[in-house]
Design an enzyme around this catalytic site. Structure first.
Site, mmCIF file in Angstrom:
data_model
loop_
_atom_site.group_PDB
_atom_site.id
_atom_site.type_symbol
_atom_site.label_atom_id
_atom_site.label_comp_id
_atom_site.label_asym_id
_atom_site.label_seq_id
_atom_site.Cartn_x
_atom_site.Cartn_y
_atom_site.Cartn_z
ATOM 1 N N ASP A 187 106.074 49.087 -39.981
ATOM 2 C CA ASP A 187 105.621 48.498 -41.245
ATOM 3 C C ASP A 187 106.073 49.294 -42.463
ATOM 4 O O ASP A 187 106.510 48.715 -43.462
ATOM 5 C CB ASP A 187 104.107 48.306 -41.249
ATOM 6 N N HIS A 196 107.227 45.543 -35.384
ATOM 7 C CA HIS A 196 106.765 45.442 -33.994
ATOM 8 C C HIS A 196 105.470 44.634 -33.916
ATOM 9 O O HIS A 196 104.746 44.459 -34.899
ATOM 10 C CB HIS A 196 106.549 46.824 -33.388
ATOM 11 N N ARG A 217 107.155 50.782 -28.743
ATOM 12 C CA ARG A 217 106.615 49.475 -29.123
ATOM 13 C C ARG A 217 107.627 48.648 -29.910
ATOM 14 O O ARG A 217 107.580 47.419 -29.881
ATOM 15 C CB ARG A 217 105.327 49.652 -29.918
#
Length: 458
Positions: free
Chosen positions: A345, A69, A153
């Site tokens: 991540d 994102h 997000r």
């Protein structure tokens, strides 16, 4: 482009931030230190190298993109750490250094968790790039298949990517977001599928903070008598430099312009930001990276989905895949040429780990190595992406009897060496791995993590 972004960004709350100053470090050698590339996983996306087209005689036949994102506001826990330092500084008796004077009128402006305009912009640009680079693969009957993990997000990043792809095609092709995978169940785009996994990364981060933090804590306490900052506050204030800056980028920002750096950034030196970036390196290395207990197995599910797409065969996996979604051609088709998945991540780092990218010896918590390849400021920025290209190369190109198929992987545009499957180190064929050799190299995923998955439930 500005008009296109304005429509996209209308969904985001505007951010009112005062006392922002254009600013950059200059070293004694007068080389500009690119501050925004020293924030580890909070750095905005930057291409580490220029894209290298495939060798002559090779054509791309399929593309798989897995994408983090875009830039966001801090999380709830990060906000607590940030506000602890801010409130302590603002409670000081006085300031003995003028760099803190802005705190006399400073009002904390950031929200939590949501994508910020810069994150939307960079996701949009990523979609544009994908169309321009791979438009030869797109037809009215074959447009990108897009999935996203369900956090807001991540979903918004995927929608901005598809909008950028559509804009670049003059709105001839508008790939929909076809699947949103709930983070409450099996989800190959999230890393919460292993109940017994207890990441140790906070321990390593704290050990490193105890090394580089005390001199900063002492200095800022001398500038703000009575603030009584501790090392944890220092980490929060360094995060604030990054989050405050990425959130302050205005609508219509010119990517070639300097970022409007937060007034918290000049409180720290170049070396201190480099130490802060190493905190991210340690965090990801000891969670889902090579140093994390059961971190590698978190990327097995996605890797097996990738192998299924590359081979146009059903998914074979008994780890984190959602078998209901993956067994349905409507929610997991095998006949597309472009796939785009959107994630966080930590799971993307797990995929790197599963595949065998960025092999790195144990990271030291007291002394970083400057030449390490595990640097999150390059490999895991906001909007980072891994691209896996499947290529078909003419037989005559390499003196073969028949055409041959290869795999090439790029992370933030850097061609990965893929030494684990025999790719060449140099020359135009650098990083190209023969297809069957690549499949064989992924035995860990193909065997469901060699028993590691069971340890998640032991």
């Amino acid at each position: 482009m500005v008009r296109a972004f304005a429509a996209l960004w209308a969904a985001f709350s505007s951010v009112s931030i005062s006392n922002l100053v254009p600013w950059a470090f200059v070293s004694p050698a007068h080389d500009t230190f690119e501050l925004e590339k020293s924030w580890g996983v909070y750095s905005p996306f930057h291409a580490v190298e220029e894209y290298i087209p495939p060798p002559a005689g090779c054509q791309i036949s399929q593309v798989n993109i897995i994408h983090r994102h875009g830039a966001r506001f801090p999380s709830e826990s990060q906000t607590e750490d940030i506000l602890s330092g801010v409130n302590k500084l603002q409670s000081a008796e006085r300031y003995t250094d003028s760099r803190l004077d802005f705190l006399n009128t400073f009002v904390y402006p950031l929200g939590e968790n949501l994508l910020v305009p810069l994150g939307a912009m960079q996701s949009f640009e990523s979609g544009e790039t994908a169309f321009h680079r791979y438009s030869s693969l797109v037809t009215p009957d074959d447009i990108p298949f897009v999935r996203a993990s369900s956090m807001s997000r991540v979903v918004e990043t995927s929608k901005n990517w598809t909008a950028g792809f559509a804009a670049a095609s003059n709105h001839s092709y508008y790939p929909p977001l076809s699947v949103i995978i709930s983070e409450e169940g099996n989800d190959t785009l999230q890393d919460n599928n292993c109940p017994t996994l207890v990441p140790s990364s906070h321990k390593e981060m704290t050990q490193w903070l105890d090394v580089y933090g005390p001199p900063i804590t002492a200095r800022l306490n001398s500038w703000a008598p009575g603030a009584n900052l501790d090392n944890k506050d220092i980490h929060g204030l360094l995060m604030l430099c990054a989050f405050h800056t990425v959130a302050s980028v205005p609508y219509g920002y010119d990517p070639g312009s300097p970022l409007p750096f937060s007034p918290f950034c000049p409180l720290f030196t170049q070396a201190e930001f480099e130490s802060f970036a190493y905190s991210s390196d340690l965090d990801r290395y000891y969670s889902t990276g090579p140093g994390g207990h059961l971190g590698r197995v978190q990327g097995v599910g996605y890797t097996n989905e990738l192998l299924a797409r590359l081979t146009a065969s059903p998914v074979v996996d008994h780890t984190s895949t959602n078998t209901t979604l993956d067994s349905d051609p409507d929610t997991f088709p095998l006949n597309r040429t472009i796939y785009a998945d959107f994630t966080h991540d930590a799971p993307l780092m797990a995929v790197f780990n599963t595949l065998g990218l960025f092999p790195t010896p144990k990271l030291n918590t007291r002394q970083p190595k400057s030449n390490r390849i595990w640097q999150t400021s390059n490999i895991m920025t906001f909007s980072s992406r891994m691209v896996v290209e499947k290529l078909v190369c003419d037989a005559t190109v390499r003196g073969r009897d028949v055409s041959d198929t290869y795999v090439r992987i790029m992370v933030n545009e850097v061609v990965q060496p893929l030494a684990f499957c025999g790719a060449q180190k140099n020359g135009p064929w650098r990083g190209l791995c023969q297809f069957d050799a690549f499949l064989e190299s992924q035995a860990y995923a193909r065997h469901d993590g060699n028993g590691d998955w069971e340890k998640c439930f032991a």
